[in-house]
Design an enzyme around this catalytic site. Structure first.
Site: not given
Ligand code: NAD
Length: 272
Positions: A45, A50, A75, A108
């Site tokens: 994704d 980004y 996006k 987005h």
């Molecule tokens: P997430 O909820 O996946 O959390 C990621 C964070 O959690 C990491 O940076 C790390 O600090 C921690 N983490 C991950 N795996 C872990 C583990 N196994 N143990 C401990 N800590 C861990 O965060 P995200 O990046 O906000 O969301 C995931 C994806 O969703 C993004 O990378 C993106 O692709 C998408 N996203 C989209 C939008 C949108 O507006 N469409 C907004 C935010 C995110």
């Protein structure tokens, strides 16, 4: 269920239910994507904003995995919608990724007075075959109703913040009813959900971490999920969720944790 399990979209194509998110992966993006692909991830994704589409593309090429086995999302960014540069923005994304098509192209955020016009250009992109599916992100029910009544192609996907403390179940139901696949962004609340003691307790029973229990909870709800990490051990850990099953009681317990607290912006009031 396994790492290659799919959900059928309204286009007829399938989307892998599990993947890797690359928001804020920065310099580590290429290694993270390559690590994930080696571990069996097949869905990435990405997004223009980004700033790492090139790195995603490099990892894809280096992996040697046939293109048709991968599912790549990117996006359309808000400013490109405001400037009405949708086609140019799409072409730039394709070029940066080094691909001749993406599997999914999303709006987005629902930029007011622009998203319908933008989506109509995306319908042309879809018809040209350069995006195998088109959809939206951060659309609430009222945005979707507006879109559905003013455009031709039902979005294949709606991607929205969804995690234990932020569950808009009315939206999930609305999407299910309309045949729109629901994707959970920030499944771990960008890390904010990881200290939950009750989820920790569930994890102890299965010898799984809080992150793994949350990911499994989302998968069992039939929602697409792509946790983000750039660390090999966590990328591995987040995919190690296919050898246990939560009970209905455990699922209900996490369902009951909703607090309607967003870690990200509200789609009605965002200013970027
Ligand atoms: P997430 O909820 O996946 O959390 C990621 C964070 O959690 C990491 O940076 C790390 O600090 C921690 N983490 C991950 N795996 C872990 C583990 N196994 N143990 C401990 N800590 C861990 O965060 P995200 O990046 O906000 O969301 C995931 C994806 O969703 C993004 O990378 C993106 O692709 C998408 N996203 C989209 C939008 C949108 O507006 N469409 C907004 C935010 C995110």
């Amino acid at each position: 269920m396994n790492i290659e399990s799919t959900i059928k979209m309204n286009t007829g194509n399938a989307i892998y239910q599990f993947g890797l998110g690359v928001w804020r992966s920065g310099e580590a993006t290429k290694d993270a994507v390559l690590t994930a692909l080696k571990l069996g991830y097949r869905h990435i994704d990405a997004a223009a904003i980004y700033g790492n589409e090139e790195a995603v593309g490099e990892a894809i090429r280096e992996s040697g995995i046939p293109r048709e086995e991968l599912f790549i999302t990117t996006k359309l960014w808000n400013q490109d919608m405001r400037d009405e540069r949708v086609m140019e923005a799409f072409e730039t994304s394709l070029k940066k990724l080094g691909l001749d098509y993406v599997d999914l192209y999303l709006i987005h955020w629902p930029v007011k007075d622009k998203y319908i016009k933008s989506y109509k250009v995306m319908e042309e992109i879809y018809k040209s075959g350069r995006a195998k599916a088109i959809g939206v992100s951060n659309f609430k029910i009222h945005h979707l109703e507006d879109l559905l009544s003013n455009t031709e192609i039902v979005p294949a996907v709606n991607q929205m913040e969804f995690n234990p403390q932020m569950q808009d179940n009315a939206l999930v139901e609305f999407c299910n009813d309309k045949g729109i696949v629901f994707e959970a962004w920030s499944p771990l609340g960008s890390g904010a959900c990881l200290e939950n003691e009750e989820i920790k307790k569930i994890g102890e029973k299965y010898n799984k971490s809080v992150a793994q229990v949350i990911i499994r909870w989302i998968l069992q709800k039939g929602i697409v999920v792509f946790p983000k990490s750039v660390h090999k051990e966590r990328i591995k850990e987040n995919a190690d969720v296919f050898d246990f099953e939560l009970t209905n009681e455990e699922i209900e317990l996490i369902n009951g944790m909703n607090k309607n607290i967003r870690t990200g912006a509200d789609p009605d009031t965002f200013t970027f």
